[in-house]
Scaffold this active site. Structure first.
Site, PDB file in Angstrom:
ATOM      1  N   ARG A  37       0.880  -1.306  -0.033  1.00 43.32           N
ATOM      2  CA  ARG A  37      -0.153  -0.034   0.123  1.00 43.32           C
ATOM      3  C   ARG A  37       1.047   1.284   0.061  1.00 43.32           C
ATOM      4  NH1 ARG A  37      -4.921  -1.850   3.897  1.00 43.32           N
ATOM      5  NH2 ARG A  37      -6.301  -2.754   2.138  1.00 43.32           N
ATOM      6  N   LYS A 205     -13.341 -12.019   8.476  1.00 42.00           N
ATOM      7  CA  LYS A 205     -14.543 -10.924   8.928  1.00 42.00           C
ATOM      8  C   LYS A 205     -15.902 -11.371   8.435  1.00 42.00           C
ATOM      9  CE  LYS A 205     -11.473  -7.516   7.836  1.00 42.00           C
ATOM     10  NZ  LYS A 205     -11.206  -6.379   7.164  1.00 42.00           N
ATOM     11  N   GLY A 358      -6.004  -6.108   1.453  1.00 40.57           N
ATOM     12  CA  GLY A 358      -4.516  -5.814   1.736  1.00 40.57           C
ATOM     13  C   GLY A 358      -3.961  -7.269   2.270  1.00 40.57           C
ATOM     14  N   GLY A 382     -12.685  -4.050   1.442  1.00 35.24           N
ATOM     15  CA  GLY A 382     -13.933  -3.849   1.855  1.00 35.24           C
ATOM     16  C   GLY A 382     -14.406  -2.862   0.670  1.00 35.24           C
TER      17      GLY A 382
HETATM   18  P1  ADP Z   1      -8.535  -8.848   3.091  1.00 35.72           P
HETATM   19  O1  ADP Z   1      -7.512  -7.889   3.831  1.00 35.72           O
HETATM   20  O2  ADP Z   1      -7.823  -9.653   2.053  1.00 35.72           O
HETATM   21  O3  ADP Z   1      -9.802  -8.402   2.766  1.00 35.72           O
HETATM   22  P2  ADP Z   1      -9.171 -10.054   5.620  1.00 35.72           P
HETATM   23  O4  ADP Z   1      -8.835  -8.900   6.431  1.00 35.72           O
HETATM   24  O5  ADP Z   1     -10.899 -10.214   5.564  1.00 35.72           O
HETATM   25  O6  ADP Z   1      -8.690 -10.101   4.116  1.00 35.72           O
HETATM   26  O7  ADP Z   1      -8.774 -11.341   6.326  1.00 35.72           O
HETATM   27  C1  ADP Z   1      -7.471 -11.687   6.489  1.00 35.72           C
HETATM   28  C2  ADP Z   1      -7.463 -12.760   7.632  1.00 35.72           C
HETATM   29  O8  ADP Z   1      -7.988 -13.884   7.563  1.00 35.72           O
HETATM   30  C3  ADP Z   1      -5.887 -13.015   7.590  1.00 35.72           C
HETATM   31  O9  ADP Z   1      -5.279 -12.616   8.790  1.00 35.72           O
HETATM   32  C4  ADP Z   1      -6.068 -14.676   7.811  1.00 35.72           C
HETATM   33  O10 ADP Z   1      -5.220 -14.972   8.830  1.00 35.72           O
HETATM   34  C5  ADP Z   1      -7.522 -14.770   8.384  1.00 35.72           C
HETATM   35  N1  ADP Z   1      -8.122 -16.022   8.242  1.00 35.72           N
HETATM   36  C6  ADP Z   1      -8.152 -16.911   6.722  1.00 35.72           C
HETATM   37  N2  ADP Z   1      -8.724 -17.888   7.186  1.00 35.72           N
HETATM   38  C7  ADP Z   1      -8.968 -18.159   8.708  1.00 35.72           C
HETATM   39  C8  ADP Z   1      -9.383 -19.090   9.576  1.00 35.72           C
HETATM   40  N3  ADP Z   1      -9.873 -20.236   8.869  1.00 35.72           N
HETATM   41  N4  ADP Z   1      -9.467 -18.897  10.560  1.00 35.72           N
HETATM   42  C9  ADP Z   1      -8.882 -17.696  11.186  1.00 35.72           C
HETATM   43  N5  ADP Z   1      -8.490 -16.647  10.476  1.00 35.72           N
HETATM   44  C10 ADP Z   1      -8.537 -17.041   9.035  1.00 35.72           C
HETATM   45 MG    MG Z   2      -7.606  -7.473   6.052  1.00 36.20          MG
END
Ligand code: ADP
Ligand code: MG
Length: 401
Positions: A37, A205, A358, A382
């Protein structure tokens, strides 16, 4: 919508420009583990610097609780930004206080200042318009009467926050190059995407993303669900999910979503096997089990090999793919295989492929996979999801009027 180039054409030499950037990078202590970023923010900053503007950057890091917290100081970001720009970035030690005023006051043409984490001020994310407005007034005052506002933090444009939305109403406003580029790509996904259109969702989330799915059901042909959110879906099917991430209060919603998907003939693929571990740790002992046989004392950390294959097959004929959210806890290499498999499938695919988020983008880089293997990697998770849902993004619409 006026753009950065419009601002440059009007002339910015000697003017102070407030730039909302998205510098929200993952940190390990004070070490940046993925600077994507920061790098994505450089082109707009460079253009302003080369045009002789006095650039005042405001940004957030993490989720501090509306007060200064050393865990979320922007100093590591300022250091990295200085390296990338090849010029010193003056760091204020507060958001809009004495230090900010002094640092901004001392700026000369073509130089850059960074204000401390905007979320140290509780007004940034306040639901009260007047509170946010008061912070916006102070931000606008920093750049003064002939100042301007450039919105380039794509990752936050879906937030109605003081530094994203309210301040834009107080100054001449322009979209930065990153925001423009992101919108252009996402429009390709919303305006007549080539089909089959497949969306892969993972991440941590469930509550945020479950809401998104309802809207996506009217737009996509197929949904592949992994990551932490998958367990609420599995639970809604009556399965044991042990200690996995779970959103109890969303179980009924999820059940309704699955029924609606069936009605709309949108195919939803859930994991059929998962990698489970006793503890949430990098070196946790783990095994692969079918989702019908998850032990009650273990936690789902990744999708299993059968699911990886299933997802690859369900992506094979896709013409358009959007992927948001790691399929497992990719930060621990033992649980990164599902995420890496999806990334590799997309890199090999001829589909128009967009990665948003991210952490998703960080996962691609962590695995050493070529970023140009995707049609686009978005800096906003998001924000890109809300755009795809067809929602109005306050940080974009405010630039339009
Ligand atoms: P992004 O930033 O790409 O939008 P998110 O912030 O929603 O993605 O989610 C990223 C996080 O999700 C990572 O830190 C990852 O460790 C977590 N994650 C993925 N699968 C699991 C799981 N099965 N249990 C807990 N955390 C998870
Ligand atoms: Mg994230």
């Amino acid at each position: 919508m006026k753009t950065l180039d419009d601002l440059l054409a009007e002339g910015v030499t000697g003017r102070r420009v407030l730039l909302r950037a998205d510098l929200n990078v993952p940190l390990d202590g004070d070490r940046i583990t993925d600077d994507g970023r920061v790098r994505a923010s450089v082109p707009t900053i460079t253009k302003l610097v080369e045009a002789g503007a006095r650039v005042v950057i405001t940004a957030h890091l993490g989720r501090p609780k509306g007060e200064p917290d050393p865990k979320f100081f922007l100093a590591p970001v300022a250091a990295r930004l200085s390296e990338l720009l090849g010029a010193e970035v003056a760091m204020a030690t507060d958001v809009v206080g004495e230090s900010a005023k002094a640092v901004v006051g001392a700026l000369t043409d073509g130089h850059v200042a960074l204000l401390e984490n905007i979320r140290f001020d509780p007004r940034e994310t306040s639901k009260d318009d007047a509170e946010r407005g008061a912070l916006a007034d102070e931000l606008a005052a920093l750049v003064g009467a002939d100042g301007a506002f450039v919105s380039d933090g794509f990752g936050v444009v879906h937030r109605k926050q003081a530094s994203v939305y309210d301040v834009a109403k107080l100054l001449p406003r322009y979209a930065g190059d990153l925001v423009l580029a992101e919108i252009e790509v996402l429009r390709k996904l919303t305006d007549a995407p080539e089909r089959p259109y497949v969306v892969v969702l993972g991440g941590a989330k469930p509550s945020d993303k479950i809401g998104v799915i309802k809207n996506l059901l009217t737009k996509v042909d197929r949904l592949l669900i992994g990551g932490g959110m998958a367990y609420t879906f599995l639970k809604s099917q009556g399965l044991e999910v042990g200690k996995s991430l779970l959103q109890e209060d969303q179980i009924q919603t999820v059940r309704d979503l699955l029924a609606e998907a069936e009605e709309r003939e949108v195919e939803v693929c859930l994991p059929v096997d998962v990698v489970v571990a006793k503890d949430f740790a990098a070196d946790a002992e783990h095994e692969t089990v079918p989702t019908s046989a998850m032990p009650a004392d273990q936690e789902g950390m990744d999708i299993g090999p059968v699911t990886r294959e299933l997802f690859a097959v369900r992506l094979a004929d896709a013409k358009t793919v959007f992927w948001n959210g790691p399929l497992g806890v990719f930060e621990f290499p033992a649980f990164a295989e599902g995420t890496n498999a999806v990334a590799k499938t997309l890199i090999d695919s001829k589909a128009f492929s967009v990665v948003g988020g991210g952490d998703s983008a960080a996962a691609v880089r962590q695995a050493g996979l070529p970023e140009d293997g995707f049609s686009h990697i978005s800096t906003g998770g998001g924000a890109s999801l809300e755009f795809l849902e067809g929602k109005e993004l306050p940080g974009i619409s405010v630039l339009e009027d």
